[in-house]
Structures are given as structure tokens and as C-alpha cells.
Design an enzyme around this catalytic site. Structure first.
Site, PDB file in Angstrom:
ATOM      1  N   ASP A 380      62.644  97.097 -14.906  1.00  0.00           N
ATOM      2  CA  ASP A 380      62.919  96.798 -13.504  1.00  0.00           C
ATOM      3  C   ASP A 380      63.370  95.329 -13.434  1.00  0.00           C
ATOM      4  OD1 ASP A 380      62.830  97.001 -10.660  1.00  0.00           O
ATOM      5  OD2 ASP A 380      60.874  96.043 -10.672  1.00  0.00           O
ATOM      6  N   GLU A 458      60.121  90.362   3.268  1.00  0.00           N
ATOM      7  CA  GLU A 458      59.736  90.223   4.671  1.00  0.00           C
ATOM      8  C   GLU A 458      58.906  88.956   4.890  1.00  0.00           C
ATOM      9  OE1 GLU A 458      57.837  93.849   5.837  1.00  0.00           O
ATOM     10  OE2 GLU A 458      59.731  94.841   6.263  1.00  0.00           O
ATOM     11  N   PHE A 499      61.625 102.124   6.938  1.00  0.00           N
ATOM     12  CA  PHE A 499      62.501 102.003   5.769  1.00  0.00           C
ATOM     13  C   PHE A 499      62.230 103.145   4.791  1.00  0.00           C
ATOM     14  CE2 PHE A 499      63.099 100.809   1.362  1.00  0.00           C
ATOM     15  CZ  PHE A 499      64.381 100.264   1.359  1.00  0.00           C
ATOM     16  N   THR A 635      67.560  98.785 -11.340  1.00  0.00           N
ATOM     17  CA  THR A 635      67.146  98.021 -10.168  1.00  0.00           C
ATOM     18  C   THR A 635      67.659  98.652  -8.882  1.00  0.00           C
ATOM     19  OG1 THR A 635      67.307  95.864  -9.079  1.00  0.00           O
ATOM     20  CG2 THR A 635      69.156  96.501 -10.447  1.00  0.00           C
ATOM     21  N   ASP A 751      56.748  96.566 -12.266  1.00  0.00           N
ATOM     22  CA  ASP A 751      55.583  95.963 -11.611  1.00  0.00           C
ATOM     23  C   ASP A 751      55.220  96.601 -10.284  1.00  0.00           C
ATOM     24  OD1 ASP A 751      56.578  93.363  -9.393  1.00  0.00           O
ATOM     25  OD2 ASP A 751      57.846  94.941 -10.195  1.00  0.00           O
ATOM     26  N   ASN A 754      57.396 101.718  -7.110  1.00  0.00           N
ATOM     27  CA  ASN A 754      58.632 102.462  -7.358  1.00  0.00           C
ATOM     28  C   ASN A 754      58.949 102.586  -8.850  1.00  0.00           C
ATOM     29  OD1 ASN A 754      59.103  99.711  -7.555  1.00  0.00           O
ATOM     30  ND2 ASN A 754      61.215  99.853  -6.888  1.00  0.00           N
TER      31      ASN A 754
END
Length: 943
Positions: A380, A458, A499, A635, A751, A754
């Protein structure tokens, strides 16, 4: 299938299970048969049991049955004891959870009971900092806004607080009404999806007149979460015991078979076939010798009238003699040393992250040697190669670029002046940054405000808006408050369009409390927001800004908004409520309704956030690439940002040393042509020294994995480096599966939540205990604090584990073959009768004591120093190619055992050639020779 939960109604509470948790595999009564069944499912154990049973037949056994039964019982007892101890610990943990005291409502009053006695439909009360005992639908909290905060780290590993809200139908109910509430919850049958709960609630009169209210995961408190910053909360139990979402998601992951284990299994099969050949040849020869020579000897007495099975006696004797070719102790020895390898990783101070106080941890103790055979690493980007410390750097608002001169927009005088002058575009931009998120403001007793965010992006946006004087002060339920230039602005949050990885954007609908105007605020990826611009808006400046920021390696988000008419909002709100009430395909229906509102946006601007590379990442990747390991970066970020990060961390090389090939397109034909062009270039230039890499985005990848999988598999074999952008979690797992299908040993590292599917799919999963929580670390075989520790994990621990296991497994066969070949050679001077040269005690001592203990010292063996290994990573190529354990190396050990057996036997037999001696005397000399010889071999092989 649906479940109907009747609130506070005892007549329906026995329809479902109680809240007793059980994670144990066994009970007191089924432990012995179940454990034995599990152990005897393995071929090797079945084989040894057959041999042990044959030895009970006194006519054929050449040795005392204790020589096999003893080690077999010890090995089975050790395995069973370990299983029993693990299961007992699970039982104690379950008992503590089951007997914990909780408050429920019964007959209109609160009552203290044990957690295991909670039934579906009970109303459960929880106080601050208490653990949620089962899955609840929230019905009341101590906060007047009807919200509460929960910590879900034990469930999903995310350490930030989440906000949970009571359903609208329960708003305004006081404590007394919550004790007497009646109604029904229509929900799905239990499942393990912790991110979805598509249900409806209907309260019975007098509370509300049968109105249906939709429920989502935001209206629930799930088992194992903790109530934080909220005095109390109460809810209706909908799933209990092992039917909770946590209980359903528990399970034993499939055991991973290492390349070395697979090779040992093949070698065991080969030895077994060789053993059968020896048994057939010597058994037949023994019967021939018996009929031709033995009957002539006066001291051998055979009955003329023998039973029919007598012909099987000598072959079965040889089967029992040769049974030690497959060492009974190999599994125990390997399990022991592998456990030690895992402990070495846990104890290694050089891969201890002092910054976060995170030691390395090996959760899977059985696959350490696979670390030394890794061929592909799939990684990732965010939080793995980068720090996931997001810093707001630049922005483009209404066509004006801020932060270009100083590299920090927050210090840009032009932007600060625009804020001071109340520039409408800038204020709108900052308002979207402050409001369109899932951030929770926390006010300390001193009055300072800190933010709890589920996403680092965010958090960076809200803090940046705060530094520019648009401060998010509170967000309670449906109300939000912003302070700007000493003015207080109140907003009502009407709806949240959440989202998803498919939508790639988030929106909220708000109402200005002063003007009453309704606005839609949106933020998301540029390809998800820019196409929604209103007709006629010039977006070229924004497109150029996105490209410019991506070239700098910055993460970009596009922000937009539009004003809604009351009629439009009310009509859409009705459709949104219907979609949210659907029990089937709710997510798809909600996404479809969201599209009806997200259009003709006024694009406000682009935010650019910096995510720095972790220390040591470029050097780590460079060294691992020198060791022959290929890298794929997977990614969710955009293509240009991913390429820039790949260049910075030495994943790809710039021209002219390297060449980057692009696979893109929106249609099948475009993707097919692009893929063919890249594949042709790869075939032509694969023999050149130039470093080739390809880039593919999520759209093209979806088409490729569906229609052009064979061509892409060929490309995967040819390419050493790939960058896959805008990929979903399921696509990450598919790419790992594709490389595994090519017989490559894969390691996946990530990490976040996902990355979990990718980590679980790979041969080796490595999780980084990062800022996105512990989900990846918990799902992984190994967890580390930083990416740079991967170098030591592979080059040092992986390589040493491979070398040691290769020696130990082949040595285990060698020592068993040595003693077996001596037995076979003895049969040629004992009438091929299947007589054992060694007594039972000697055989047991040889396998269990004399040969097992010395070889376990190999867990400390180092053929090269750690410094040499890390400075010369090319050494790992030997491990990747399996040079230390393969049929040819095993053939060498096989030949060595035969040669040593011949030497020991000939020296022993000739030493007593002209003397009278007992067979026991001969066997002791042969046994001593074997013991000293194998000890010499261990000493010779250890470095």
C-alpha cells in the site's frame, strides 16, 4: 431472511439464543475423540498409527511395539496438551465475559444480571467506559442531542472515536419512557459485516403511531466497543452470543502452507514410495531365501503346513523395520524451532519502533522460513510507504493558487488577506473543509478544541480551516457550530451522503439556521467531483492545479457546493429515506439516489495535502530490489501522485534508466489496445538492461481482470514493477491471487482496514501498526512499526529461518535413513528375515534423545553475520530459488546416509569377523558409531 426483534417483550425472547459467548473448540466430553480425529487427519500420523498397530502383531514385529508407541503417544500428548491449554485459556476468557454484570430493563425497572443472560429484545443500559456486551440498536443517551461516542479499536482496530446517534423515532424520549418502550425492529439475519446494518424500527403507540424509521450502522453499538465521553446510553439487544457481528466474524483463518512445507511433503511422499519398493524387493527376496536356504538349516524350524498369510510376514517385518525412514519426530522438531524463530522476531530490538513504542510481533509462528523466499512484495502507499501525517500545504480557490511561493498556504499573505476580506469563494471553500467530514470536536475543560477524525485527510482539512479562522466548535447530532471572525454560525445537518470506495466522494446537506437556506457540500477525488460541475463553469484551472499538485506528490481533494430549493430537497429526501429503509441492495439504492442530488456543483477549489515518506523507505526498497524482490504498489490515490511517490522511494527509475508504460482506457477496446501495446513493449525490451514498469488505474484494471486476465498474467510475469492506482480493496486481493497463480511467493504489506483482504490473501501478510489503527496489524502474520523494518525481517530473520529449517528437515531424514540402512544391510547377513539389529530401547533413545537434542542447537546457527547479509542482499537469491532444500540437495543427504551406513556397518561387522559375539554387542557398536557420526555431521554443518 429477516429477524423480527420485539422490544421489551418477554414472550418473544426465547426465539433466539442467549448472550453466552463460546470461543472454545472442545468440551470436556468431546476433547479426546475430537482432538484425536484432528491429529489423525494428517497423513503422517495415520502412517505412524498403522505402523504402531502392525507392531502389536507378535508374529511380524522385529522390535518391541514400545519403540513406536512410546514416541507416538508422547508426540500426541504434547500436541493435545498444547490444544487443551489454548482452549482452557479461551474458556477462562469467555467465562469472564459471560459473568460480567450488566443492567437491563425488566418489568419497567432496571435490574443487574450477568451478561450471558441477556436475551434478544432486552433493553441494556451502559455507563461511560463500559464495554458493550452484545449488538444493540441505540434508543437513548445522556446527551440531549441523542448522540454518544464509542471507541471501536477492539472491533476494527481504529483508535479514533466514532459518533453514534439514536434513530429519529426515539428522539425526545425521557428515561421513564425508555423503560417502557415497545416496538419491533426488522433486521437481517446475523452477518459479519461490521460496516453495514440495514434495518428498520417501528415503535408501538403511545410512543409514535407505527411510523417506520430506517436504521444504519450509525444507530448501533456493537459488541466489544467501549462507551466514551458519554454518561450513559441504552439500546435494544438485536444480536447476542456468537450471533453478534464480532462473533460471526471470528473464525480460525486457513493455515498457510510454506514452500518448504510443501517440499517436505513431496520428499516424504518420495521416501514412502522408496520404502514400499524396499519392502517389496526385500520381502520377496526373504521369502525366496526362506524356501530355498532356510529350510536346509538344522536350527531353523518351519512347519510344512503353514497358513496362507505366512507369505506376508517377512514383507511386513521389513515394512516395520523401514518405518523409521520417515522420522516420527520431524513435526515436533520443526514446530519447536519455528516457535523459536517467531520469538527471535518478537525479541529483536532493532525492529522495535521507539517512536510509537511498537515491537515487532509474529502472530503466525509457522511461516518464518517463507520470509526468506519472497519474490513479490505488494505494498500500500498511504501510511505504509508514507507517514500518514497529513499536512495542508497548498490550495487552488476560484482559479487562484495559494502556497506556491512559501510551500505553505497557511502562511500565504494573499490567502490570509482574502480570509480577512471575507472573500465569498474562500469562505465557502473553508466552510466545506470544516463541515463536510466525520470529524468530532472535543472541548477540553480549559476551553481548547481538539479533533477526533477517522481519516487523517479530514483531520488536516479541519485543522487548516481552523488556522484560517473558520473553526468547527461543535457537532452534536444534527447541529454544527462554526466560529468565524468572532461570529457564531449555526447549521443543521439534514443528511449525510457517506463516502464509499465506489462513489469516491462524500456530501452533506445542511441548512443555515439564520437564513434557512439549504446547501449541498461535497468533497472527493477530482474524477468524482469535477465532472459534476455546472454547465459553463471553467474547470481547466482546477484540472491544471490537480496535475501540478500531483507532480509534487501531494494528495488532492476537490471541493464543491450548490444551493438547493426546498421543493427539490423535500422530494429528494423522500427518495433518500425510502432507499435507506430498503433491506435488500440498500447500498446500491442509496448510491443511485445520491447521484440525483450530486450534480451541477459550483466547484470551489482544490486542496493539496502533503504525506511525507517514512524514514528509510527508499533505501529499504533499493536493497530489497537488489535481493531479487519485485515490487507492486497498490494504492487508492490518483496516478500522478502515485508515480511521484514511486520515483521518490526508488520503486521506479526516471528516464533514461527506466521507462514507464501506461495501461489506460474507459472502454474494453481502448484497454485491450493499451494492454497489447504494453505487453509487446515488454516482450521486446525485457532482455535489455532498461528498467520497465507499468501503470494501470482502477477502471482499466476492472476490465482487465474480467476480460483479459491471461494477457495480464503474462504481463505480471514479465514485469518486475507495477503501480496500480485507484484500486479497491477487492482488486488488491485479486492482484495478490493472480501473482500466487503464477507460483510466486507473495508478501503483502499495508496499514489500514482496506488492506486486510490483500494481507490475508498473500502467502505472508505484514501489517504496519499505523495511524489508521490496528486492523491490518491484527489480520497479518507479522506486524511491524515502520516499513524500513521489512528489510531486516526478510534479509535477516527470513534468510536465517530458511537456512536453519532446510538443514533441520533434511538432517531429520538423514539420521532416520542412516539407522534404517544399517538395519537393511544387516538383513543381508541374517538371511533376509527382517530381524532388527537394534533393540527397542536403543531405537527410542536414538530418535528421541541422542539425535534430537543436538540438532535443536541449529536454531542459533548463523552461516553469515547480519552485517554481511544486509550489505550483500544478493545472497537472498539462493533462498528464493530454493537452493538449500530441493530434490537434488535431498538426494545428496540421501546418498550421504547410505554411504555413512555402509561405512558404520562394514567397520562394525569386520571388527567382529573373527570373534564370537552376541548380537547385542554388535548392535551397540553400530549404534555408537551412528550417534558419533551424526553428532560429527551436525558439528560440521553448523557455522
Amino acid at each position: 431472511m429477516k429477524r423480527f426483534v420485539y422490544i421489551n417483550d418477554e414472550s418473544y425472547q426465547n426465539d433466539y439464543c442467549d448472550n453466552q459467548i463460546s470461543n472454545t473448540k472442545y468440551t470436556l466430553w468431546n476433547f479426546l475423540p475430537k482432538n484425536l480425529w484432528e491429529q489423525f487427519r494428517r497423513f503422517m500420523n495415520q502412517y505412524f498409527l498403522l505402523i504402531a498397530c502392525l507392531q502389536l502383531w507378535s508374529l511380524i514385529t522385529p522390535v518391541n511395539p514400545a519403540s513406536t508407541w512410546g514416541p507416538l503417544i508422547v508426540i500426541f500428548a504434547v500436541s493435545a496438551t498444547k490444544e487443551a491449554w489454548d482452549d482452557y485459556n479461551r474458556y477462562i476468557s469467555d467465562k469472564q465475559a459471560n459473568e460480567k454484570k450488566v443492567w437491563i430493563v425488566k418489568n419497567g425497572a432496571r435490574k443487574h444480571i450477568q451478561a450471558q443472560d441477556i436475551r434478544v429484545g432486552n433493553i441494556v443500559w451502559i455507563r461511560e467506559n463500559e464495554e458493550v456486551p452484545c449488538d444493540l440498536v441505540l434508543t437513548g443517551t445522556s446527551e440531549p442531542q441523542g448522540i454518544c461516542h464509542v471507541e471501536t479499536a477492539a472491533l476494527d482496530g481504529e483508535i479514533d472515536l466514532k459518533t453514534r446517534v439514536i434513530p429519529t423515532t426515539c428522539i425526545g424520549l425521557d428515561s421513564e419512557q425508555l423503560h417502557k418502550i415497545k416496538g419491533v425492529i426488522e433486521c437481517p439475519i446475523p452477518d459479519k459485516d461490521i460496516r453495514r446494518f440495514d434495518a428498520n424500527i417501528r415503535l408501538f403507540p403511545p410512543f409514535i403511531d407505527n411510523d417506520i424509521c430506517p436504521l444504519t450502522i450509525n444507530n448501533t453499538l456493537l459488541q466489544s466497543c467501549y462507551l466514551r465521553n458519554t454518561e450513559w446510553a441504552c439500546g435494544v439487544a438485536v444480536y447476542t452470543g456468537n450471533e453478534t457481528k464480532l462473533g460471526m466474524s471470528r473464525g480460525v483463518p486457513e493455515p498457510k502452507l510454506t514452500a518448504m512445507d510443501a517440499m517436505i511433503d513431496k520428499l516424504t511422499g518420495a521416501i514412502f514410495l522408496f520404502q514400499l519398493a524396499v519392502v517389496v524387493v526385500l520381502g520377496s527376496a526373504g521369502n525366496v531365501w526362506k524356501d530355498t536356504e532356510a529350510r536346509k538349516q538344522w536350527y531353523v524350524k518351519y512347519d510344512d503346513d503353514e497358513p496362507w498369510y505366512q507369505i506376508l510376514v517377512i514383507p511386513l517385518r521389513f515394512e516395520l523395520l523401514c518405518s523409521i525412514m520417515i522420522p516420527i519426530s520431524i513435526k515436533v522438531s520443526l514446530d519447536f524451532v519455528k516457535s523459536m524463530y517467531a520469538k527471535f522476531i518478537d525479541w529483536d530490538e532493532e525492529i522495535y519502533d521507539q517512536e510509537t513504542d511498537t515491537p515487532a510481533h509474529a502472530a503466525n509462528t509457522a511461516i518464518s522460513e517463507d520470509l526468506g523466499q519472497v519474490e513479490y512484495i505488494l505494498t500500500d502507499k498511504t501510511g505504509t510507504l508514507t507517514e500518514n501525517k497529513m499536512i495542508f500545504r497548498r490550495c487552488c480557490i476560484a482559479g487562484t493558487l495559494y502556497g506556491n511561493e512559501s510551500g505553505d498556504a497557511l502562511k500565504d499573505i494573499e490567502l490570509l488577506n482574502a480570509v480577512a476580506d471575507n472573500s465569498p469563494h474562500v469562505i465557502k471553500f473553508l466552510t466545506v473543509m470544516a463541515l463536510c467530514n466525520t470529524v468530532i470536536p472535543i472541548k477540553s475543560p480549559s476551553g481548547t478544541i481538539s479533533y477526533k477524525a477517522q481519516s487523517q485527510d479530514e483531520d488536516a482539512l479541519v485543522n487548516a480551516a481552523s488556522n484560517l479562522h473558520v473553526v468547527l466548535v461543535s457537532k452534536n447530532g444534527n447541529n454544527a457550530e462554526i466560529h468565524f471572525n468572532r461570529r457564531v454560525i449555526q447549521y443543521e445537518i439534514l443528511d449525510i451522503l457517506e463516502f464509499t470506495s465506489d462513489r469516491k466522494r462524500m456530501s452533506i446537506v445542511i441548512s443555515d439556521s439564520q437564513s434557512g437556506k439549504i446547501f449541498l457540500l461535497s468533497k472527493g477525488a477530482d474524477e468524482a467531483i469535477l465532472p459534476l460541475a455546472y454547465c459553463g463553469q471553467q474547470i481547466k484551472t482546477f484540472v491544471d492545479a490537480v496535475d501540478k499538485y500531483a507532480q509534487l506528490g501531494l494528495r488532492t481533494l476537490c471541493l464543491g457546493w450548490r444551493e438547493l430549493s426546498l421543493e427539490e430537497y423535500l422530494e429528494w429526501s423522500r427518495l433518500f429515506k425510502e432507499a435507506n429503509s430498503a433491506l435488500v441492495d440498500r447500498e446500491w439504492k442509496v448510491a443511485e439516489v445520491c447521484q440525483k442530488l450530486e450534480h451541477t456543483l459550483d466547484i470551489l477549489g482544490i486542496s493539496a495535502i502533503e504525506d511525507r515518506l517514512q524514514d528509510g523507505v527508499p533505501e529499504t526498497i533499493e536493497i530489497l530490489r537488489q535481493s531479487g524482490i519485485n515490487f507492486w504498489m497498490l494504492t487508492g490515490d490518483k496516478q500522478s501522485t502515485a508515480i511521484q511517490i514511486a520515483l521518490l522511494c526508488n520503486l521506479i527509475s526516471s528516464e533514461p534508466k527506466g521507462q514507464l508504460l501506461y495501461i489506460n482506457g474507459k472502454t474494453e477496446d481502448e484497454v485491450a489496445r493499451s494492454l497489447e501495446r504494453v505487453l509487446l513493449t515488454m516482450r521486446i525490451t525485457s532482455s535489455e538492461p532498461k528498467e520497465l514498469a507499468f501503470v494501470v488505474d482502477g477502471w482499466a484494471l476492472e476490465i482487465i481482470l474480467t476480460r483479459y486476465k491471461e494477457a495480464f498474467t503474462e504481463l505480471a510475469v514479465l514485469s518486475k514493477t507495477a503501480i496500480c492506482c485507484r484500486v479497491t480493496p477487492s482488486q488488491k486481493a485479486q492482484l495478490v491471487k493472480l501473482l500466487k497463480s503464477c507460483d510466486y511467493r507473495t508478501l503483502a504489506i499495508g496499514d489500514g482496514g482496506n488492506d486486510v483482504r490483500m494481507i490475508q490473501q498473500a502467502h505472508i501478510g505484514v501489517g504496519i501498526s499505523g495511524r489508521e489503527g490496528l486492523q491490518a496489524a491484527r489480520a497479518a502474520d507479522y506486524s511491524i512499526g515502520k516499513f524500513r523494518f521489512l528489510k531486516r525481517l526478510i534479509l535477516v530473520h527470513g534468510r536465517y529461518s530458511y537456512n536453519r529449517t532446510a538443514f533441520l528437515s533434511q538432517y531429520s531424514f538423514y539420521k532416520s535413513l542412516l539407522i534404517c540402512f544399517i538395519q537393511i544391510l544387516f538383513s543381508f547377513v541374517s538371511g533376509i528375515a527382517g530381524t532388527s539389529l537394534f533393540n527397542s530401547v536403543s531405537l527410542m533413545a536414538y530418535n528421541v534423545f541422542y539425535t534430537s537434542i543436538p540438532v535443536l542447537t541449529t536454531v542459533l546457527d548463523k552461516d553469515l553475520s547480519e552485517k554481511t547479509v544486509t550489505q550483500n542482499p544478493e545472497i537472498l537469491l539462493y533462498c528464493q530459488a530454493g537452493r538449500l532444500l530441493n530434490p537434488s540437495t535431498f538426494a545428496g543427504w540421501f546418498g550421504r546416509s547410505l554411504y555413512h551406513a555402509i561405512v558404520v556397518f562394514l567397520i562394525t561387522i569386520h571388527a567382529y569377523a573373527n570373534e564370537k559375539s552376541e548380537m547385542e554387542e554388535l548392535s551397540m557398536v553400530a549404534l555408537s558409531g551412528s550417534i558419533w557420526l551424526q553428532a560429527f555431521v551436525v558439528t560440521l554443518e553448523m557455522r
